[in-house]
Scaffold this motif. Sequence first.
Motif, mmCIF file in Angstrom:
data_model
loop_
_atom_site.group_PDB
_atom_site.id
_atom_site.type_symbol
_atom_site.label_atom_id
_atom_site.label_comp_id
_atom_site.label_asym_id
_atom_site.label_seq_id
_atom_site.Cartn_x
_atom_site.Cartn_y
_atom_site.Cartn_z
ATOM 1 N N GLN A 260 0.823 -1.207 0.000
ATOM 2 C CA GLN A 260 0.000 0.000 0.000
ATOM 3 C C GLN A 260 0.861 1.262 0.000
ATOM 4 O OE1 GLN A 260 -3.530 0.229 0.140
ATOM 5 N NE2 GLN A 260 -3.579 -1.987 -0.156
ATOM 6 N N ALA A 261 0.335 2.315 -0.600
ATOM 7 C CA ALA A 261 0.991 3.617 -0.545
ATOM 8 C C ALA A 261 0.533 4.358 0.704
ATOM 9 C CB ALA A 261 0.647 4.426 -1.792
ATOM 10 N N GLY A 262 1.295 5.363 1.093
ATOM 11 C CA GLY A 262 0.899 6.195 2.222
ATOM 12 C C GLY A 262 1.676 5.874 3.487
ATOM 13 N N ILE A 263 1.396 6.635 4.523
ATOM 14 C CA ILE A 263 2.060 6.481 5.816
ATOM 15 C C ILE A 263 1.144 5.677 6.726
ATOM 16 C CG2 ILE A 263 3.031 7.681 7.814
ATOM 17 C CD1 ILE A 263 3.509 10.084 5.978
ATOM 18 N N PHE A 264 1.614 4.525 7.177
ATOM 19 C CA PHE A 264 0.757 3.666 7.987
ATOM 20 C C PHE A 264 1.587 2.752 8.866
ATOM 21 C CE2 PHE A 264 1.649 1.377 4.091
ATOM 22 C CZ PHE A 264 1.863 0.065 4.500
ATOM 23 N N GLU A 265 0.926 2.147 9.837
ATOM 24 C CA GLU A 265 1.517 1.122 10.686
ATOM 25 C C GLU A 265 0.575 -0.072 10.712
ATOM 26 O OE1 GLU A 265 1.858 2.405 14.733
ATOM 27 O OE2 GLU A 265 -0.271 2.945 14.906
ATOM 28 N N VAL A 266 1.137 -1.243 10.993
ATOM 29 C CA VAL A 266 0.346 -2.474 11.081
ATOM 30 C C VAL A 266 0.573 -3.061 12.471
ATOM 31 C CG1 VAL A 266 -0.077 -4.766 10.134
ATOM 32 C CG2 VAL A 266 0.636 -2.909 8.611
ATOM 33 N N ILE A 267 -0.508 -3.196 13.226
ATOM 34 C CA ILE A 267 -0.431 -3.749 14.575
ATOM 35 C C ILE A 267 -1.166 -5.086 14.587
ATOM 36 C CG2 ILE A 267 -0.939 -3.377 17.016
ATOM 37 C CD1 ILE A 267 -1.057 -0.367 16.412
ATOM 38 N N SER B 228 9.723 -2.236 9.525
ATOM 39 C CA SER B 228 9.489 -1.744 10.886
ATOM 40 C C SER B 228 8.077 -1.198 11.093
ATOM 41 C CB SER B 228 10.511 -0.651 11.219
ATOM 42 O OG SER B 228 10.389 0.446 10.328
ATOM 43 N N ARG B 229 7.292 -1.102 10.031
ATOM 44 C CA ARG B 229 5.909 -0.632 10.196
ATOM 45 C C ARG B 229 5.020 -1.691 10.839
ATOM 46 N NH1 ARG B 229 4.790 1.268 4.114
ATOM 47 N NH2 ARG B 229 5.908 -0.698 3.808
ATOM 48 N N ILE B 230 5.509 -2.926 10.910
ATOM 49 C CA ILE B 230 4.722 -4.021 11.491
ATOM 50 C C ILE B 230 5.155 -4.247 12.929
ATOM 51 C CG2 ILE B 230 4.205 -6.490 11.346
ATOM 52 C CD1 ILE B 230 4.639 -6.333 8.368
ATOM 53 N N ARG B 231 4.168 -4.351 13.822
ATOM 54 C CA ARG B 231 4.441 -4.622 15.238
ATOM 55 C C ARG B 231 3.550 -5.759 15.727
ATOM 56 N NH1 ARG B 231 2.969 -0.474 18.706
ATOM 57 N NH2 ARG B 231 1.916 0.801 17.144
ATOM 58 N N LEU B 232 4.046 -6.490 16.699
ATOM 59 C CA LEU B 232 3.292 -7.585 17.303
ATOM 60 C C LEU B 232 2.963 -7.240 18.750
ATOM 61 C CD1 LEU B 232 2.174 -10.518 17.368
ATOM 62 C CD2 LEU B 232 4.490 -11.246 18.036
ATOM 63 N N LEU B 233 1.683 -7.337 19.089
ATOM 64 C CA LEU B 233 1.235 -7.218 20.471
ATOM 65 C C LEU B 233 0.575 -8.529 20.870
ATOM 66 C CD1 LEU B 233 -0.475 -3.688 20.563
ATOM 67 C CD2 LEU B 233 1.894 -4.269 21.131
ATOM 68 N N GLU B 234 0.471 -8.760 22.149
ATOM 69 C CA GLU B 234 -0.245 -9.928 22.645
ATOM 70 C C GLU B 234 -1.314 -9.477 23.621
ATOM 71 O OE1 GLU B 234 2.134 -13.271 23.817
ATOM 72 O OE2 GLU B 234 3.756 -12.709 22.447
ATOM 73 N N SER B 235 -2.416 -10.204 23.630
ATOM 74 C CA SER B 235 -3.562 -9.822 24.444
ATOM 75 C C SER B 235 -4.308 -11.071 24.854
ATOM 76 C CB SER B 235 -4.477 -8.887 23.637
ATOM 77 O OG SER B 235 -5.699 -8.665 24.291
ATOM 78 N N GLY B 236 -5.214 -10.921 25.803
ATOM 79 C CA GLY B 236 -6.094 -12.025 26.150
ATOM 80 C C GLY B 236 -6.938 -12.429 24.955
ATOM 81 N N ARG B 237 -7.316 -13.702 24.894
ATOM 82 C CA ARG B 237 -8.030 -14.228 23.737
ATOM 83 C C ARG B 237 -9.462 -13.713 23.698
ATOM 84 N NH1 ARG B 237 -7.831 -20.554 22.319
ATOM 85 N NH2 ARG B 237 -5.625 -19.956 22.392
ATOM 86 N N SER B 238 -9.749 -12.937 22.704
ATOM 87 C CA SER B 238 -11.069 -12.357 22.436
ATOM 88 C C SER B 238 -10.851 -11.326 21.348
ATOM 89 C CB SER B 238 -11.662 -11.680 23.681
ATOM 90 O OG SER B 238 -12.658 -10.736 23.330
ATOM 91 N N ARG B 239 -11.559 -11.452 20.233
ATOM 92 C CA ARG B 239 -11.358 -10.490 19.148
ATOM 93 C C ARG B 239 -11.538 -9.063 19.638
ATOM 94 N NH1 ARG B 239 -13.972 -13.504 15.099
ATOM 95 N NH2 ARG B 239 -15.890 -12.370 15.557
ATOM 96 N N ALA B 240 -12.578 -8.817 20.464
ATOM 97 C CA ALA B 240 -12.821 -7.461 20.953
ATOM 98 C C ALA B 240 -11.642 -6.964 21.780
ATOM 99 C CB ALA B 240 -14.104 -7.426 21.779
ATOM 100 N N ARG B 241 -11.176 -7.782 22.726
ATOM 101 C CA ARG B 241 -10.048 -7.361 23.553
ATOM 102 C C ARG B 241 -8.808 -7.105 22.708
ATOM 103 N NH1 ARG B 241 -10.135 -12.151 27.789
ATOM 104 N NH2 ARG B 241 -12.402 -12.295 27.873
#
Length: 226
Positions: free
Chosen positions: A25-32, A54-67
């Motif tokens: 994609q074009a433009g300024i963006f980040e992927v979380i 480096s625009r891609i980052r990994l986070l971890e969270s409790g299991r639940s799409r909403a969370r």
Amino acid sequence: MISVIIPTLDEERALPATLDALLGQAGIFEVIVVDGGSGDRTREIVTDHSKRDSRIRLLESGRSRARQMNAGARDAAGKWLIFLHADTLLPAGALERIESQPHTVHAGCFHHRFSGSGRMLRVLSWFHNHRFFLTKVIYGDQGLFIRQRLFDALGGFPDRQMEDIAFGLKIRRTTRPVMVPETVITDSRKFEQMGPWRALAHAVWLLVRFRFDADIDGDTFFDEYR
């Protein structure tokens, strides 16, 4: 800045193509990417991609799409947020389309179709798009985009089954969402595994129960078919 937020759970098969489509994609963006405890190579795939971009980052969270999506939104730097399913491909020019929205547009989604060439899948895609024009409620696989200030004002996704529909109803009560002409493509393999007609019937049954506030906890259809 646009922030693309992807909740994942055991998506090693679909995720690489989704990330590759994003990085074109074009433009300024980040992927979380917010993982809910995958037992496959999902997190490894994200880590490998982040080393290359480096625009891609990994986070971890409790299991639940909403969370997971709410966690990504809290960490996002963008004025626009896009919530993208791990098996859904953004078309070329998608982010530029969002950036070009007038100030009167606060939320929207993309035209949608399932991958595959089966007649029933084409019917489902047609129904999915026309349902939006009738109801103005955005479903999760349509690539919801929303201004961050509105997302915060609405309190994020409710932590419940069918959180996308519940949040879509909140959006509709606040603003008039739009559908842009670019088309996102969702992998249809999960729908085909159950059988399109059977899957459609089950989805409609759950939507009716949701409409009348019936208990649907424990039904994993919309968890698995994400």
